[in-house]
Design a protein around this motif. Structure first.
Motif, PDB file in Angstrom:
ATOM      1  N   GLY A 453      -4.942  -2.681  -1.528  1.00  0.00           N
ATOM      2  CA  GLY A 453      -4.373  -3.630  -0.575  1.00  0.00           C
ATOM      3  C   GLY A 453      -5.425  -4.087   0.431  1.00  0.00           C
ATOM      4  O   GLY A 453      -5.483  -5.264   0.796  1.00  0.00           O
ATOM      5  N   ALA A 454      -6.243  -3.149   0.851  1.00  0.00           N
ATOM      6  CA  ALA A 454      -7.312  -3.499   1.795  1.00  0.00           C
ATOM      7  C   ALA A 454      -8.293  -4.465   1.141  1.00  0.00           C
ATOM      8  O   ALA A 454      -8.772  -5.417   1.767  1.00  0.00           O
ATOM      9  CB  ALA A 454      -8.025  -2.237   2.254  1.00  0.00           C
ATOM     10  N   VAL A 455      -8.580  -4.220  -0.121  1.00  0.00           N
ATOM     11  CA  VAL A 455      -9.462  -5.142  -0.860  1.00  0.00           C
ATOM     12  C   VAL A 455      -8.848  -6.538  -0.882  1.00  0.00           C
ATOM     13  O   VAL A 455      -9.520  -7.533  -0.627  1.00  0.00           O
ATOM     14  CB  VAL A 455      -9.681  -4.632  -2.300  1.00  0.00           C
ATOM     15  CG1 VAL A 455     -10.383  -5.683  -3.124  1.00  0.00           C
ATOM     16  CG2 VAL A 455     -10.481  -3.344  -2.283  1.00  0.00           C
ATOM     17  N   LEU A 464       1.449 -11.227   6.261  1.00  0.00           N
ATOM     18  CA  LEU A 464       2.091  -9.940   6.008  1.00  0.00           C
ATOM     19  C   LEU A 464       2.918  -9.918   4.732  1.00  0.00           C
ATOM     20  O   LEU A 464       2.833  -8.975   3.945  1.00  0.00           O
ATOM     21  CB  LEU A 464       2.979  -9.579   7.209  1.00  0.00           C
ATOM     22  CG  LEU A 464       3.597  -8.185   7.129  1.00  0.00           C
ATOM     23  CD1 LEU A 464       2.498  -7.133   7.124  1.00  0.00           C
ATOM     24  CD2 LEU A 464       4.536  -7.954   8.297  1.00  0.00           C
ATOM     25  N   VAL A 465       3.718 -10.977   4.531  1.00  0.00           N
ATOM     26  CA  VAL A 465       4.655 -10.938   3.396  1.00  0.00           C
ATOM     27  C   VAL A 465       3.928 -10.880   2.053  1.00  0.00           C
ATOM     28  O   VAL A 465       4.196  -9.985   1.253  1.00  0.00           O
ATOM     29  CB  VAL A 465       5.647 -12.115   3.463  1.00  0.00           C
ATOM     30  CG1 VAL A 465       6.461 -12.203   2.182  1.00  0.00           C
ATOM     31  CG2 VAL A 465       6.573 -11.959   4.656  1.00  0.00           C
ATOM     32  N   PRO A 466       2.995 -11.807   1.779  1.00  0.00           N
ATOM     33  CA  PRO A 466       2.308 -11.673   0.486  1.00  0.00           C
ATOM     34  C   PRO A 466       1.487 -10.405   0.391  1.00  0.00           C
ATOM     35  O   PRO A 466       1.412  -9.796  -0.686  1.00  0.00           O
ATOM     36  CB  PRO A 466       1.418 -12.918   0.414  1.00  0.00           C
ATOM     37  CG  PRO A 466       1.442 -13.543   1.741  1.00  0.00           C
ATOM     38  CD  PRO A 466       2.624 -13.032   2.488  1.00  0.00           C
ATOM     39  N   LEU A 467       0.907  -9.972   1.491  1.00  0.00           N
ATOM     40  CA  LEU A 467       0.109  -8.748   1.442  1.00  0.00           C
ATOM     41  C   LEU A 467       0.988  -7.556   1.043  1.00  0.00           C
ATOM     42  O   LEU A 467       0.634  -6.749   0.185  1.00  0.00           O
ATOM     43  CB  LEU A 467      -0.526  -8.498   2.820  1.00  0.00           C
ATOM     44  CG  LEU A 467      -1.594  -7.416   2.888  1.00  0.00           C
ATOM     45  CD1 LEU A 467      -2.730  -7.737   1.938  1.00  0.00           C
ATOM     46  CD2 LEU A 467      -2.129  -7.294   4.307  1.00  0.00           C
ATOM     47  N   THR A 468       2.153  -7.470   1.678  1.00  0.00           N
ATOM     48  CA  THR A 468       3.090  -6.396   1.336  1.00  0.00           C
ATOM     49  C   THR A 468       3.513  -6.489  -0.124  1.00  0.00           C
ATOM     50  O   THR A 468       3.593  -5.481  -0.825  1.00  0.00           O
ATOM     51  CB  THR A 468       4.353  -6.473   2.213  1.00  0.00           C
ATOM     52  OG1 THR A 468       3.972  -6.676   3.565  1.00  0.00           O
ATOM     53  CG2 THR A 468       5.180  -5.219   2.078  1.00  0.00           C
ATOM     54  N   ALA A 469       3.767  -7.717  -0.564  1.00  0.00           N
ATOM     55  CA  ALA A 469       4.213  -7.894  -1.945  1.00  0.00           C
ATOM     56  C   ALA A 469       3.141  -7.427  -2.918  1.00  0.00           C
ATOM     57  O   ALA A 469       3.419  -6.713  -3.881  1.00  0.00           O
ATOM     58  CB  ALA A 469       4.566  -9.353  -2.195  1.00  0.00           C
ATOM     59  N   ALA A 473       3.513  -4.317  -5.587  1.00  0.00           N
ATOM     60  CA  ALA A 473       3.335  -4.502  -7.026  1.00  0.00           C
ATOM     61  C   ALA A 473       2.246  -3.574  -7.549  1.00  0.00           C
ATOM     62  O   ALA A 473       2.393  -2.931  -8.594  1.00  0.00           O
ATOM     63  CB  ALA A 473       2.996  -5.956  -7.341  1.00  0.00           C
ATOM     64  N   LEU A 474       1.158  -3.471  -6.791  1.00  0.00           N
ATOM     65  CA  LEU A 474       0.079  -2.576  -7.207  1.00  0.00           C
ATOM     66  C   LEU A 474       0.559  -1.128  -7.187  1.00  0.00           C
ATOM     67  O   LEU A 474       0.224  -0.333  -8.077  1.00  0.00           O
ATOM     68  CB  LEU A 474      -1.131  -2.742  -6.271  1.00  0.00           C
ATOM     69  CG  LEU A 474      -1.872  -4.064  -6.445  1.00  0.00           C
ATOM     70  CD1 LEU A 474      -2.818  -4.306  -5.278  1.00  0.00           C
ATOM     71  CD2 LEU A 474      -2.633  -4.074  -7.759  1.00  0.00           C
ATOM     72  N   PHE A 475       1.364  -0.796  -6.188  1.00  0.00           N
ATOM     73  CA  PHE A 475       1.919   0.548  -6.088  1.00  0.00           C
ATOM     74  C   PHE A 475       2.729   0.876  -7.340  1.00  0.00           C
ATOM     75  O   PHE A 475       2.622   1.970  -7.909  1.00  0.00           O
ATOM     76  CB  PHE A 475       2.792   0.617  -4.817  1.00  0.00           C
ATOM     77  CG  PHE A 475       3.189   2.008  -4.398  1.00  0.00           C
ATOM     78  CD1 PHE A 475       4.265   2.190  -3.540  1.00  0.00           C
ATOM     79  CD2 PHE A 475       2.505   3.136  -4.837  1.00  0.00           C
ATOM     80  CE1 PHE A 475       4.640   3.457  -3.124  1.00  0.00           C
ATOM     81  CE2 PHE A 475       2.871   4.408  -4.435  1.00  0.00           C
ATOM     82  CZ  PHE A 475       3.944   4.567  -3.574  1.00  0.00           C
ATOM     83  N   VAL A 476       3.542  -0.093  -7.784  1.00  0.00           N
ATOM     84  CA  VAL A 476       4.332   0.121  -8.997  1.00  0.00           C
ATOM     85  C   VAL A 476       3.418   0.421 -10.178  1.00  0.00           C
ATOM     86  O   VAL A 476       3.620   1.374 -10.927  1.00  0.00           O
ATOM     87  CB  VAL A 476       5.201  -1.117  -9.329  1.00  0.00           C
ATOM     88  CG1 VAL A 476       5.827  -0.975 -10.706  1.00  0.00           C
ATOM     89  CG2 VAL A 476       6.267  -1.315  -8.281  1.00  0.00           C
ATOM     90  N   GLY A 529       1.714 -12.481 -10.171  1.00  0.00           N
ATOM     91  CA  GLY A 529       1.520 -13.885 -10.520  1.00  0.00           C
ATOM     92  C   GLY A 529       2.390 -14.795  -9.666  1.00  0.00           C
ATOM     93  O   GLY A 529       1.956 -15.856  -9.214  1.00  0.00           O
ATOM     94  N   ILE A 530       3.628 -14.373  -9.422  1.00  0.00           N
ATOM     95  CA  ILE A 530       4.540 -15.200  -8.641  1.00  0.00           C
ATOM     96  C   ILE A 530       4.058 -15.323  -7.200  1.00  0.00           C
ATOM     97  O   ILE A 530       4.007 -16.421  -6.634  1.00  0.00           O
ATOM     98  CB  ILE A 530       5.966 -14.611  -8.689  1.00  0.00           C
ATOM     99  CG1 ILE A 530       6.533 -14.732 -10.098  1.00  0.00           C
ATOM    100  CG2 ILE A 530       6.868 -15.325  -7.692  1.00  0.00           C
ATOM    101  CD1 ILE A 530       7.860 -14.046 -10.290  1.00  0.00           C
ATOM    102  N   VAL A 531       3.687 -14.194  -6.604  1.00  0.00           N
ATOM    103  CA  VAL A 531       3.260 -14.239  -5.203  1.00  0.00           C
ATOM    104  C   VAL A 531       2.022 -15.126  -5.054  1.00  0.00           C
ATOM    105  O   VAL A 531       1.955 -15.994  -4.179  1.00  0.00           O
ATOM    106  CB  VAL A 531       2.968 -12.823  -4.675  1.00  0.00           C
ATOM    107  CG1 VAL A 531       2.357 -12.891  -3.291  1.00  0.00           C
ATOM    108  CG2 VAL A 531       4.246 -12.008  -4.645  1.00  0.00           C
ATOM    109  N   GLY A 532       1.045 -14.922  -5.936  1.00  0.00           N
ATOM    110  CA  GLY A 532      -0.193 -15.705  -5.828  1.00  0.00           C
ATOM    111  C   GLY A 532       0.064 -17.186  -5.922  1.00  0.00           C
ATOM    112  O   GLY A 532      -0.403 -17.984  -5.104  1.00  0.00           O
ATOM    113  N   SER A 533       0.862 -17.587  -6.919  1.00  0.00           N
ATOM    114  CA  SER A 533       1.036 -19.014  -7.148  1.00  0.00           C
ATOM    115  C   SER A 533       1.983 -19.639  -6.139  1.00  0.00           C
ATOM    116  O   SER A 533       1.897 -20.813  -5.855  1.00  0.00           O
ATOM    117  CB  SER A 533       1.526 -19.260  -8.564  1.00  0.00           C
ATOM    118  OG  SER A 533       2.640 -18.456  -8.837  1.00  0.00           O
ATOM    119  N   GLN A 534       2.929 -18.871  -5.607  1.00  0.00           N
ATOM    120  CA  GLN A 534       3.861 -19.465  -4.657  1.00  0.00           C
ATOM    121  C   GLN A 534       3.252 -19.609  -3.270  1.00  0.00           C
ATOM    122  O   GLN A 534       3.529 -20.557  -2.560  1.00  0.00           O
ATOM    123  CB  GLN A 534       5.132 -18.609  -4.531  1.00  0.00           C
ATOM    124  CG  GLN A 534       5.962 -18.543  -5.774  1.00  0.00           C
ATOM    125  CD  GLN A 534       6.666 -19.852  -6.054  1.00  0.00           C
ATOM    126  OE1 GLN A 534       6.407 -20.872  -5.431  1.00  0.00           O
ATOM    127  NE2 GLN A 534       7.545 -19.839  -7.016  1.00  0.00           N
TER     128      GLN A 534
END
Lengths: 681, 161, 158
Positions: A453-455, A464-469, A473-476, A529-534
């Motif tokens: 996440g820091a990367v 905050l919202v996309p970062l958390t998302a 996702a990475l956590f999953v 993919g969704i977070v990045g593109s949205q």
């Protein structure tokens, strides 16, 4: 030829009514001959629908414009593949397709060995054929695929039988297919969607049979397990294809608009996902029996509602390719089915007691419950947003619209929480988990995800919202992967297999669990993919003469040449060659195009896409002057979209892994059979 | 089937039985979702009106973003491809007119559409500044709107030599 | 021509559907009681739970005490289910299942040794046929029967 089709449909209606009654009466009065006859009836229905489909497909292929369906949806220049797939581009054809697919599913159900479910099967048949009666009725009297165009008193009228004094009207060429539908993804999207939607009728029928017979034990669940995950998989594929089509064809750079028709397919998917999880709780613990019944009723109602939304255009939708009067019939049918099913549920509600309580709040069961609440909540949120305009107009007198901002605002917290649950779940067992141990197991994946996440933060994601998302996702992915790896090590230690063999053995030994984990990883990738593109999509628009260039995010786009008026099927395509350069080197040549379709008088803009794992460069022709001497290009850069499609693909392959029949299952079936024999002996 | 009670492994911790805790948790979550839904809905609705309704509502359309639907007035579309903007006029059956200015690419089906929906606000000059334009395709099943090709095959019923 | 074809279809379909009404059906085997289905499913669920539990413990998700307690619980459930199957069948049906399961496993691919081990444990537990399983009150240690809710000796809730 149309006569054979019409006769088949009318006979199918008769067969449907007969089979419903024969199955129900045969089961009630224990008349095995009637049940056998009903079984043949369901097969006969499938044969008749296949004949009808065959006739229509042949008529499409042969350009038989005496049949209105053919004249309305195709033309002589249309490519063969789209001529055939035009079957489901119109109302009568798609109803016919729905009924045909259900008849095929029903035939498969009936042709397999039914000894295990002998008590349920007659009621399953009765339920399925009652539903088919509705469709056969619609196809006979309300929306016939074999209707013709007639001319009477200077007006053209479409109907099955000629009005008084009418003569048959056979156009020399058809209206053609909407150019937006002339795309491979659109050719496959409805069949996949229908295989999904319609497939949910089977678990619904089994649930109704269980309620009707009072055999509420695990038998109906076990049979429906596979019959739920297969439609779910097809529905997932259908949704992905729909999104991909929108991306490739509609030219606005996006793939999902929270359009009522899109939501219509998404809601059953959400409810179906909840159901897939909650049946596992019922199998393990004998809990949630009433909930599961309710959930399958809701899922099926959403399927019918979705079909209704799509085909009746009741809510203003740009996707609405049709408009008609089947709306009232459908609404009545949906209301009737939902009411009947719910009443049936209430009569049996006392017998659906849980066998045991939940053992621990920190357990897989509890988290599955949480998952269910979230998914059902999401389905409700989408449903409410979709029908609110209607509700508001009818009840409050205000005409309103509810657009993407509402849906995005509700989706983010709900799906974010779902991601969090998905990250924790692999590390909790059924029956219970020790809190301290769980935290310890979560620590490493959590830490790795924080680092990643820091990367991501340093790469420029500051909100905050996309970062958390991204973090979730990475956590999953990390958490699930860690569970897979640890499981493989543990197994390898026990069996002394090599790592790959051990992993394969691990998955095969418990396909549902480990297949499920793989599906989760696919979902997390799609989420990225969704977070990045949205959130981080950008676009630029510029008018270029030949030879001129524009810049976007490190790409240089040069308008190089033009290929005008290339005939392709029904259309004349003009495409512009655009050279794409990065750091001075050519990386791609894109050909965005504009098509003109004289038959339907429409134009279609087709984007050209250069896709890498990091981002998509997406270019369309936004306008032109002086006969394309100057072309206005709009270029989008959509980060990470690739991961949406790859994640979806990964999900589907994982579903195959999860649902594949395996030896242990077969062994278990044998054990049950032996037990029953031992008891009877 | 006789019910069997199996020795409990974990005794209930705390002052609430497990079942109650569960139900409470479920209510909290459902409540949270309900709150999110109604909150989002309240903040994201838009009026959707016809031209006459917009006229009747006075200056609402200049204060709030609204959606308005109407028919496209023939020959009123002007497109500037260099700046990617468009102007057109919406008209309805009562001859209300609304000039619209849109920064963006018009949908492909725009010229042939029966109904156009624009989302935006009315500016001081009375022009509707649209941020979104949607076009609705003509219905294919309305016989009066279909142009059939006349047939040139003798023997066809709509043969026109 | 079309009408001939259509007529053939109609007659064929009607014949196909009517045929079973005039033929004697195959011999019917008796309906299986729902209860049996449920019990076999319970036994299987308990067995699965034990397997998963063993694996989860190996992966470090549970403490020793939680693991032992849960395992006992599931083994008891499996054994109880088998006893009840016996009660239904009246002639060692439960025992038959175990034997045949073991045979199936031996005949199919070699199952990991853990599976057989679990089977043996469960069989051992229910071997006391008809006799109560070794259930003891947590509080005072007195034995009790499977269906009891309270300890007969000290009144502790079981």
């Amino acid at each position: 030829m149309a006569t054979i089709g019409t006769v088949s449909i009318f006979l199918a209606l008769v067969v449907a009514v007969y089979t419903t009654l024969a199955a129900a009466i045969g089961a009630r009065r224990r008349i095995p001959e009637l049940i056998s006859s009903a079984r043949n009836g369901i097969l006969a229905y499938a044969v008749l629908m296949t004949i009808a489909i065959g006739v229509i497909v042949f008529a499409l292929y042969a350009h038989d414009f005496s049949i209105a369906l053919v004249a309305n949806s195709t033309s002589r220049e249309l490519q063969t593949i789209y001529t055939i797939t035009a079957l489901w581009s119109n109302q009568a054809g798609s109803l016919l397709f729905w009924s045909w697919i259900l008849s095929l599913y029903s035939a498969v159900i009936v042709l397999r060995k039914w000894e295990r479910d002998r008590d349920l099967m007659p009621y399953v048949i009765a339920t399925l054929m009652a539903i088919q009666t509705f469709f056969a009725f619609m196809l006979s009297f309300v929306s016939s695929p074999f209707a013709h165009w007639w001319v009477v008193k200077g007006q053209t009228v479409m109907s099955l039988f000629p009005p008084a004094g009418a003569r048959l009207f056979v156009p020399s060429d058809g209206q053609g297919l909407n150019p937006l539908l002339q795309h491979p993804a659109m050719a496959m999207h409805p069949p996949m969607l229908y295989l999904g939607y319609v497939g949910f009728t089977i678990p619904f029928a089994f649930a109704m049979a269980a309620l009707m017979t009072g055999r509420l034990g695990p038998a109906w669940l076990r049979t429906t397990r596979r019959w739920t995950i297969v439609p779910w998989m097809f529905l997932s594929i259908g949704l992905m294809l729909g999104g991909r089509w929108a991306y490739d064809v509609l030219g606005w750079g996006g793939y999902w608009g929270w359009d009522p028709v899109e939501n219509a397919a998404f809601m059953p998917w959400l409810a179906g996902t909840a159901f897939l999880h909650s049946v596992m709780v019922q199998e393990r613990k004998g809990m949630l029996k009433v909930w599961n019944m309710g959930l399958i009723i809701i899922t099926f109602s959403l399927v019918l509602f979705g079909t209704f939304l799509t085909r009746s255009g009741v809510i203003t939708s740009v996707h609405s390719f049709t408009e008609s009067d089947i709306g009232i019939w459908f609404l009545t049918f949906i209301a009737g089915v939902t009411l009947a099913a719910t009443m049936l549920l209430f009569t049996r509600i006392k017998e659906l007691k849980s066998e045991r309580d939940i053992d621990a709040l920190l357990s897989r069961e509890a988290f599955f419950l949480l998952n269910n609440l979230l998914f059902v909540g999401a389905a409700f949120a989408v449903l409410w947003g979709t029908i609110y305009p209607l509700f508001s107009e009818l009840v409050l007198g205000n005409k309103l619209t509810v657009g993407p901002p509402y849906f995005n605002q509700v989706a983010a917290p709900i799906f974010g929480t779902i991601l969090l649950v998905m990250a924790i779940i692999p590390l909790i067992g059924w029956g219970g988990a020790t809190g301290a141990k769980l935290l310890r197991k979560l620590a490493l994946p959590f830490a790795i995800s924080v680092v990643l996440g820091a990367v991501v933060f340093t790469l420029g994601v500051r909100d905050l919202v996309p970062l958390t998302a991204y973090f979730l996702a990475l956590f999953v992915i990390i958490s699930t992967a860690s569970e897979l790896i640890q499981g493989t090590w543990a197994r390898a230690k026990n069996t002394h297999e090599s790592f790959p063999t051990a992993m394969r053995g691990l998955i095969e030994r418990n396909r549902r669990r480990y297949g499920g984990y793989l599906i989760h990883i696919g979902v997390a990738m799609a989420a990225i993919g969704i977070v990045g593109s949205q959130v981080y999509a950008t676009d630029t628009t510029r008018a270029l003469k030949q030879g001129e260039s524009m810049e976007i995010r490190g790409y240089t786009l040069t308008y190089e040449s033009l290929s005008p008026d290339f005939p392709s099927g029904e259309g004349q395509i003009t495409s512009a060659a655009v050279g794409v350069f990065q750091n001075g080197k050519r990386v791609a040549t894109l050909s965005p195009s504009r098509g003109f379709y004289p038959n339907s008088g429409e134009t279609a803009t087709t984007p050209a896409i250069y896709s890498t794992a990091q981002q998509d460069l997406y270019v369309i022709i936004a306008g032109w002057e002086d006969n394309f001497a100057t072309v206005t290009f709009r270029a989008y850069v959509n980060p990470l979209v690739f991961w949406l499609w790859f994640g979806g693909f990964f999900m589907v392959v994982s579903t195959l892994i999860a649902a594949w029949p395996d030896a242990r299952e077969e062994a278990r079936v044998r054990v049950e059979g032996l037990a029953k024999e031992a008891v009877r002996a | 089937m006789a019910t069997v009670s199996v020795p409990q492994v974990q005794t209930d911790k705390g002052f609430l039985p497990r079942q109650t805790k569960l139900l409470l948790g479920a209510f909290v979550i459902l409540g949270a979702i309900g709150f999110i839904v109604f909150n989002a809905l309240a903040g994201n609705q838009q009026y959707f009106m016809t031209l006459s309704e917009m006229k009747a509502k006075g200056d609402l359309a200049s204060r709030e973003t609204v959606r308005v639907g109407g028919n496209l007035m023939a020959n009123s579309t002007k497109i500037d491809t260099r700046n990617v903007t468009a102007q057109f006029t919406l008209i309805d059956d009562q001859n209300n007119v609304l000039p619209v200015y849109y920064k963006g690419v018009l949908p492909d089906t725009f010229e042939k559409s029966t109904q156009v929906i624009a989302e935006g606000r009315v500016d001081q000059g009375g022009t509707f500044q649209a941020s979104l334009v949607l076009a609705k395709c003509p219905s294919k099943y309305d016989p009066s709107k279909i142009d059939w090709y006349p047939s040139n095959q003798p023997g066809d019923l709509n043969y026109q030599p | 021509m079309e009408f001939v074809l259509a007529a053939i279809i109609v007659i064929g379909i009607i014949a196909f559907i009517a045929y079973p009404l005039f033929t004697t059906p195959r011999a019917e085997t008796a309906e299986t009681p729902d209860a049996l289905d449920g019990l076999v499913a319970q036994r299987d669920a308990a067995y699965d739970a034990i397997r998963d539990l063993d694996f989860d413990f190996q992966l470090g998700k549970l403490s020793q005490s939680d693991y032992a307690a849960l395992r006992e619980k599931y083994k008891t459930r499996a054994a109880l289910a088998l006893q009840q199957i016996d009660a239904l069948g009246g002639n060692g049906a439960g025992k038959q299942i175990e034997k045949q399961v073991a045979q199936l496993r031996a005949a199919k691919h070699a199952a990991p040794p853990a599976d057989d081990e679990i089977e043996r444990e469960i069989a051992h537990l229910r071997a006391g046929k008809g006799a109560a399983l070794d259930l003891r009150c947590r509080n005072c240690g007195a034995p009790h029967r499977a269906g009891d809710a309270f300890c007969a000796k000290c009144g502790n809730k079981l």
